[in-house]
Design a protein around this motif. Structure first.
Motif, PDB file in Angstrom:
ATOM      1  N   VAL A  20       0.850  -1.195   0.000  1.00  0.00           N
ATOM      2  CA  VAL A  20       0.000   0.000   0.000  1.00  0.00           C
ATOM      3  C   VAL A  20       0.888   1.248   0.000  1.00  0.00           C
ATOM      4  N   ARG A  21       1.966   1.225   0.803  1.00  0.00           N
ATOM      5  CA  ARG A  21       2.877   2.386   0.845  1.00  0.00           C
ATOM      6  C   ARG A  21       3.535   2.602  -0.522  1.00  0.00           C
ATOM      7  N   LEU A  22       3.910   1.504  -1.168  1.00  0.00           N
ATOM      8  CA  LEU A  22       4.540   1.620  -2.485  1.00  0.00           C
ATOM      9  C   LEU A  22       3.570   2.300  -3.471  1.00  0.00           C
ATOM     10  N   THR A  23       2.316   1.929  -3.359  1.00  0.00           N
ATOM     11  CA  THR A  23       1.303   2.497  -4.273  1.00  0.00           C
ATOM     12  C   THR A  23       1.061   3.973  -3.957  1.00  0.00           C
ATOM     13  N   LYS A  24       0.835   4.261  -2.670  1.00  0.00           N
ATOM     14  CA  LYS A  24       0.445   5.626  -2.293  1.00  0.00           C
ATOM     15  C   LYS A  24       1.626   6.599  -2.358  1.00  0.00           C
TER      16      LYS A  24
END
Ligand SMILES: Cc1ncc(COP(=O)(O)O)c(C=O)c1O
Length: 382
Positions: free
Chosen positions: A334-338
């Motif tokens: 999720v962090r990679l995406t956001k």
């Protein structure tokens, strides 16, 4: 309205939809879901238009357009040396997942056990459970994802009805070796265990690995459903078209379910594919085509902090991040995406118990410029 007990109480929305929506929301590059972002062959599109204009717009044969089934049989003979009868062994379906689901539905009775090797494509366990079956999971061996045959044998009980295999494998990119099929053959001989062989990436193998279709093994073929996907082979996953090959006694049961579920599969696509299958080059070029993408992505990611695992086939490659982050793989994805603008899939979602080895899955079935932009963003990660 009266509430009713859910048939799949533990199932939410598939991670692929979740990550793709998140990618859209954050304008991230989507290396999560397994579909190409480059165009398919315009010749195949032309053949569909031609079929529609020529009037191929009504239901076709319930089991699949007859010339297409003939072409599939020739291809199987050519590639795997197996003689299959289009009349009694091949059924064209709306996609590979539908074929898998139909095979499970026609076989399973409540309480039947199905051995699933994990990590596993996320449709398997819900498709078993909605049919009243019990999924018995056996982990592949991290980080090679090879099969521990001792553990598979130990999972067999008197209730074992099926084993699901997938080669080339989603999500890991591992492939079955001939020796694995011989182990399997030995294990099921004299039992009532059937095999469901998910071969949707049959044309995508690398580094000289030859796809080991179950159709190469006459003894196993007598108890197997082999499922394939034209969507994966011809860069048209949105068409949802595939097929199932099985011996007559299994095909008979498969079709009993199929006929009342969708009855017949999209006609113009089948008419087009019946002609297009003459083009051997279209699938023979796939190993080189996708291997070049895998290698280009790895080259672009050389200065990134990820440690890549081996990918011998499929659209996918796994990468470990445990040497630079202790986050769990969902948080990390999720962090990679956001924050970094690249959507990936956490591998724990392919395990029923959420086993987290701190690896994520990249899909490299993308245009060069997509891979370049993704790598540019990921190289900044520390
Ligand atoms: C292992 C595996 N099986 C089946 C499918 C689905 O194939 P289809 O789109 O033809 O239903 C996929 C798609 O991602 C897959 O990865």
């Amino acid at each position: 309205m009266n509430a009713f007990p859910s048939k799949l109480p533990h199932v939410g929305t598939t991670i692929f939809t979740v990550m793709s929506s998140l990618a859209l929301e954050h304008n991230a590059i989507n290396l999560s879901q397994g579909f190409p972002d480059f165009p398919m062959d315009p010749d195949l599109i032309g053949l569909v238009s031609k079929a529609m204009s020529a009037g191929a717009n009504q239901y076709t044969h319930m089991n699949g357009y007859i010339p297409l089934r003939g072409q599939i049989a020739s291809k199987i003979e050519r590639l795997y040396g197996a003689s299959v009868d289009p009349e009694t062994n091949i059924t064209v379906t709306p996609g590979g997942t539908y074929a898998l689901y139909t095979a499970l539905t026609c076989v399973l009775h409540p309480g039947d056990e199905v051995i699933v090797l994990e990590p596993a494509y996320d449709s398997y366990i819900p498709s078993i459970e909605v049919n009243g079956g019990i999924a018995v999971t056996v982990p592949l061996q991290f980080p090679s994802y090879s099969i521990d045959w001792e553990r598979v044998r130990a999972a067999v009980t008197t209730k074992t009805r099926m084993l699901i295999l997938n080669t080339p494998h989603n999500p890991t990119g591992s492939v079955w070796k001939a020796s694995d099929f011989l182990e399997l053959q030995d294990m099921v001989r004299g039992t009532r265990i059937l095999i469901l062989s998910d071969e949707v990436y049959e044309h995508i193998t690398f580094d000289g690995y030859q796809h080991q279709s179950i159709l190469r093994y006459p003894e196993l073929r007598e108890r197997a459903f082999a499922c394939s996907s034209f969507g994966k082979s011809y860069h048209c996953t949105g068409w949802k078209i595939g097929y199932c090959v099985a011996p007559a006694w299994l095909t008979k049961e498969f079709r009993k379910v199929h006929q009342f579920n969708c009855f017949s599969t999209n006609t113009p696509a089948q008419v087009a594919l019946a002609t297009y299958l003459d083009n051997y080059e279209a699938y023979e070029s796939l190993p080189g085509f996708f291997q070049a993408k895998r290698d280009y992505f790895l080259e672009l990611m050389r200065d990134s902090p990820f440690a890549f695992l081996d990918s011998k086939g499929s659209y996918f490659i796994l990468a470990s991040y445990k040497h630079f982050s202790q986050e769990d793989d969902k948080e990390f994805s999720v962090r990679l995406t956001k924050d970094h603008g690249v959507a990936v899939i956490p591998v724990s979602v392919f395990y029923r118990d959420g086993k987290d080895d701190k690896v994520i899955r990249f899909c490299f079935a993308k245009a060069e410029k997509t891979l370049e932009e993704a790598a540019l963003r990921l190289r900044k990660l520390r």
